[in-house]
Design an enzyme around this catalytic site. Sequence first.
Site, PDB file in Angstrom:
ATOM      1  N   TYR A  72       9.984 -48.087  37.365  1.00  0.00           N
ATOM      2  CA  TYR A  72       9.515 -46.468  37.334  1.00  0.00           C
ATOM      3  C   TYR A  72      10.542 -45.627  37.715  1.00  0.00           C
ATOM      4  O   TYR A  72      10.537 -44.672  37.078  1.00  0.00           O
ATOM      5  CB  TYR A  72       8.646 -46.559  38.623  1.00  0.00           C
ATOM      6  CG  TYR A  72       7.766 -45.102  38.468  1.00  0.00           C
ATOM      7  CD1 TYR A  72       6.471 -45.140  37.965  1.00  0.00           C
ATOM      8  CD2 TYR A  72       8.401 -44.152  39.150  1.00  0.00           C
ATOM      9  CE1 TYR A  72       5.680 -44.182  37.983  1.00  0.00           C
ATOM     10  CE2 TYR A  72       7.578 -42.860  39.196  1.00  0.00           C
ATOM     11  CZ  TYR A  72       6.439 -42.766  38.604  1.00  0.00           C
ATOM     12  OH  TYR A  72       5.492 -41.780  38.654  1.00  0.00           O
ATOM     13  N   PHE A 124       8.614 -24.036  14.204  1.00  0.00           N
ATOM     14  CA  PHE A 124       7.626 -25.145  13.647  1.00  0.00           C
ATOM     15  C   PHE A 124       6.483 -24.820  14.714  1.00  0.00           C
ATOM     16  O   PHE A 124       6.434 -23.988  15.493  1.00  0.00           O
ATOM     17  CB  PHE A 124       8.128 -26.305  14.271  1.00  0.00           C
ATOM     18  CG  PHE A 124       7.467 -27.418  13.854  1.00  0.00           C
ATOM     19  CD1 PHE A 124       7.061 -27.983  12.499  1.00  0.00           C
ATOM     20  CD2 PHE A 124       6.669 -28.334  14.756  1.00  0.00           C
ATOM     21  CE1 PHE A 124       6.428 -28.909  12.087  1.00  0.00           C
ATOM     22  CE2 PHE A 124       5.547 -29.294  14.675  1.00  0.00           C
ATOM     23  CZ  PHE A 124       5.550 -29.526  13.256  1.00  0.00           C
ATOM     24  N   ASP A 125       5.103 -25.059  13.870  1.00  0.00           N
ATOM     25  CA  ASP A 125       3.988 -24.646  14.549  1.00  0.00           C
ATOM     26  C   ASP A 125       3.703 -25.003  15.971  1.00  0.00           C
ATOM     27  O   ASP A 125       3.159 -24.074  16.681  1.00  0.00           O
ATOM     28  CB  ASP A 125       2.966 -25.015  13.595  1.00  0.00           C
ATOM     29  CG  ASP A 125       2.881 -26.522  13.196  1.00  0.00           C
ATOM     30  OD1 ASP A 125       3.526 -27.402  13.804  1.00  0.00           O
ATOM     31  OD2 ASP A 125       1.813 -26.849  12.484  1.00  0.00           O
ATOM     32  N   ASP A 214      16.027 -26.928  17.877  1.00  0.00           N
ATOM     33  CA  ASP A 214      14.900 -27.694  17.655  1.00  0.00           C
ATOM     34  C   ASP A 214      15.488 -28.723  16.840  1.00  0.00           C
ATOM     35  O   ASP A 214      15.487 -28.316  15.658  1.00  0.00           O
ATOM     36  CB  ASP A 214      13.607 -26.826  17.409  1.00  0.00           C
ATOM     37  CG  ASP A 214      12.539 -27.740  16.930  1.00  0.00           C
ATOM     38  OD1 ASP A 214      12.703 -28.868  17.292  1.00  0.00           O
ATOM     39  OD2 ASP A 214      11.483 -27.017  16.315  1.00  0.00           O
ATOM     40  N   ALA A 216      14.479 -31.875  15.635  1.00  0.00           N
ATOM     41  CA  ALA A 216      13.973 -33.022  14.997  1.00  0.00           C
ATOM     42  C   ALA A 216      14.781 -33.632  14.078  1.00  0.00           C
ATOM     43  O   ALA A 216      14.742 -35.046  14.027  1.00  0.00           O
ATOM     44  CB  ALA A 216      12.449 -32.663  14.673  1.00  0.00           C
ATOM     45  N   LYS A 257      11.150 -38.347  14.286  1.00  0.00           N
ATOM     46  CA  LYS A 257      11.785 -37.919  13.063  1.00  0.00           C
ATOM     47  C   LYS A 257      12.983 -38.771  13.078  1.00  0.00           C
ATOM     48  O   LYS A 257      13.314 -39.948  12.953  1.00  0.00           O
ATOM     49  CB  LYS A 257      11.890 -36.322  12.987  1.00  0.00           C
ATOM     50  CG  LYS A 257      10.804 -35.380  12.914  1.00  0.00           C
ATOM     51  CD  LYS A 257       9.508 -35.853  13.305  1.00  0.00           C
ATOM     52  CE  LYS A 257       8.249 -34.581  13.223  1.00  0.00           C
ATOM     53  NZ  LYS A 257       8.696 -33.654  14.115  1.00  0.00           N
ATOM     54  N   HIS A 449      -6.623 -26.700   9.955  1.00  0.00           N
ATOM     55  CA  HIS A 449      -6.487 -27.747   8.923  1.00  0.00           C
ATOM     56  C   HIS A 449      -6.622 -28.983   9.314  1.00  0.00           C
ATOM     57  O   HIS A 449      -7.057 -29.983   8.467  1.00  0.00           O
ATOM     58  CB  HIS A 449      -4.950 -27.692   8.623  1.00  0.00           C
ATOM     59  CG  HIS A 449      -3.960 -27.854   9.523  1.00  0.00           C
ATOM     60  ND1 HIS A 449      -3.392 -26.901  10.449  1.00  0.00           N
ATOM     61  CD2 HIS A 449      -3.223 -28.781  10.013  1.00  0.00           C
ATOM     62  CE1 HIS A 449      -2.736 -27.429  11.294  1.00  0.00           C
ATOM     63  NE2 HIS A 449      -2.374 -28.625  10.968  1.00  0.00           N
TER      64      HIS A 449
HETATM   65  C1  LIG Z   1       7.933 -32.513  14.620  1.00  0.00           C
HETATM   66  C2  LIG Z   1       8.240 -31.609  15.085  1.00  0.00           C
HETATM   67  C3  LIG Z   1       8.286 -30.825  16.223  1.00  0.00           C
HETATM   68  C4  LIG Z   1       7.213 -31.335  17.356  1.00  0.00           C
HETATM   69  O1  LIG Z   1       7.439 -32.619  17.648  1.00  0.00           O
HETATM   70  P1  LIG Z   1       6.078 -33.721  17.914  1.00  0.00           P
HETATM   71  O2  LIG Z   1       6.824 -35.092  18.247  1.00  0.00           O
HETATM   72  O3  LIG Z   1       5.389 -33.784  16.555  1.00  0.00           O
HETATM   73  O4  LIG Z   1       5.373 -33.140  19.081  1.00  0.00           O
HETATM   74  C5  LIG Z   1       8.754 -29.610  16.788  1.00  0.00           C
HETATM   75  N1  LIG Z   1       9.798 -29.027  15.897  1.00  0.00           N
HETATM   76  C6  LIG Z   1      10.037 -29.713  14.643  1.00  0.00           C
HETATM   77  C7  LIG Z   1      11.075 -29.032  13.855  1.00  0.00           C
HETATM   78  C8  LIG Z   1       9.387 -30.793  14.246  1.00  0.00           C
HETATM   79  O5  LIG Z   1       9.487 -31.120  12.838  1.00  0.00           O
END
Ligand SMILES: *Cc1c(COP(=O)(O)O)cnc(C)c1O
Length: 458
Positions: A72, A124-125, A214, A216, A257, A449
């Site tokens: 833990y 990103f969304d 960000d 990813a 990713k 969507h």
């Molecule tokens: C996928 C993604 C996120 C969010 O990550 P999740 O693991 O899907 O929660 C944030 N920013 C970018 C650029 C992404 O491609």
Amino acid sequence: MELPFAESWKIKMVEPITKSTREEREKWLKESHYNVFQLMANQVYIDLLTDSGTGAMSDRQWAALMMGDESYAGSRSFYELKDVITRLTGFDYVIPTHQGRAAENVLFSALVKEGDVVPGNSHFDTTKGHIESRKAMALDCTVDIAKDTQLEAPFKGNVDPAKLEAALEKYADKIPFIIVTITNNTAGGQPVSMENLREVRALADKYGKRVIFDSARFAENAYFIKTREDGYADKTIKEITHEMFDLADGMTMSAKKDGVVNMGGFIATRWEDWYEAAKNFCIPFEGYLTYGGMNGRDMAALAVGLDENTELDNLETRIKQVQYLASLLDEYGIPYQRPAGGHAIFVDASKILTNVPKEEFPAQTLTIELYREAGIRGCEIGYILADRDPITRENRFGGLDLLRLAIPRRTYTDNHMKVIAAALKNVFDRRHEITRGVEIIWEAPLMRHFTVKLRPLG
Ligand SMILES: *Cc1c(COP(=O)(O)O)cnc(C)c1O
């Protein structure tokens, strides 16, 4: 004779996939209300819905999984993960989270408040969602050329420094940080140059702001810097990665990713004050600090994944596969966001289904046609995804209307790419006969969507 390029791995385990008949697909489309999110995965032959969490782990990652420490507090797997992240980025403070949006939730809970403005490049969304749900504004400062899908330019993901500086002047104290998405997912997986990251840093310093990446697809971004930007050809991906993060104050990461794991994420930063502030939200939302939202074994597999995926061989195999698919589309004259992005091809539906009015959702229509043709599942990144204007409740037709073909990492072969291109060509060849699209019969108020119900017209 020069030897052709081939994958930097061989296959040790396979997962069968099955084809279906056109009649079956017709029935399944109807049952899922013409929304491919509602299909069952075993109704799909080649699944290009997303590259998120759908990649294949390596033998070393699977071996690491067995060595995970599930303690833990103070898990050895946490320290292994933290050491890799610190070595790659220079960031000393690391908080694991269950995925990328959880990293956003924890960090933004500490940093973003009502009335704030967060400038960046095509947020990103989920990033935008976590800013807007705190009654703050996500201000898009992407370069204008990102909108011209047919223009060939090496770094269409860049931040426009003039737009950023105007925002820094106008909103001054309301800006908690600048966020740069590498690669720029929403603009089509387009990279951001090192020169541009330096310009952002210089502006941030001038106005006394911090910068978050960000991240990813940071490794794919480093690959594009190496192959497209002057002065980087002889640097390793790990050197370029470190140089990129030297220009940031912290990062949020979706490990699904470029971490090449099925689930996971993290926050990392060089600043103790950010770490201390984020800690207070990690514990109630995610879990204790040395696991956040992750199992010990998942942190162990992620440590290996990050290390492997910052090696040239692995990235070259991946990006060349995406580029191979693009070369087939070029042969057939099918328009997409140029040049091909790191993780996906974004097919320009508005330039293909020219007889389908925008009110009938051309990109969604193309998504349905591709599934109907060969059981290939893409994803609409267009007018349905754009949702309605929160005030007027009108559909938002201002952006691009694209069909995204996201390529999972180390999952499909080049033969699958041939099938995808041929299926798309068959649809492309009968594009003039497709004159009607779909209409919405039910939709959710937000993020429609995923669950929207549609009906074919005509
Ligand atoms: C996928 C993604 C996120 C969010 O990550 P999740 O693991 O899907 O929660 C944030 N920013 C970018 C650029 C992404 O491609």
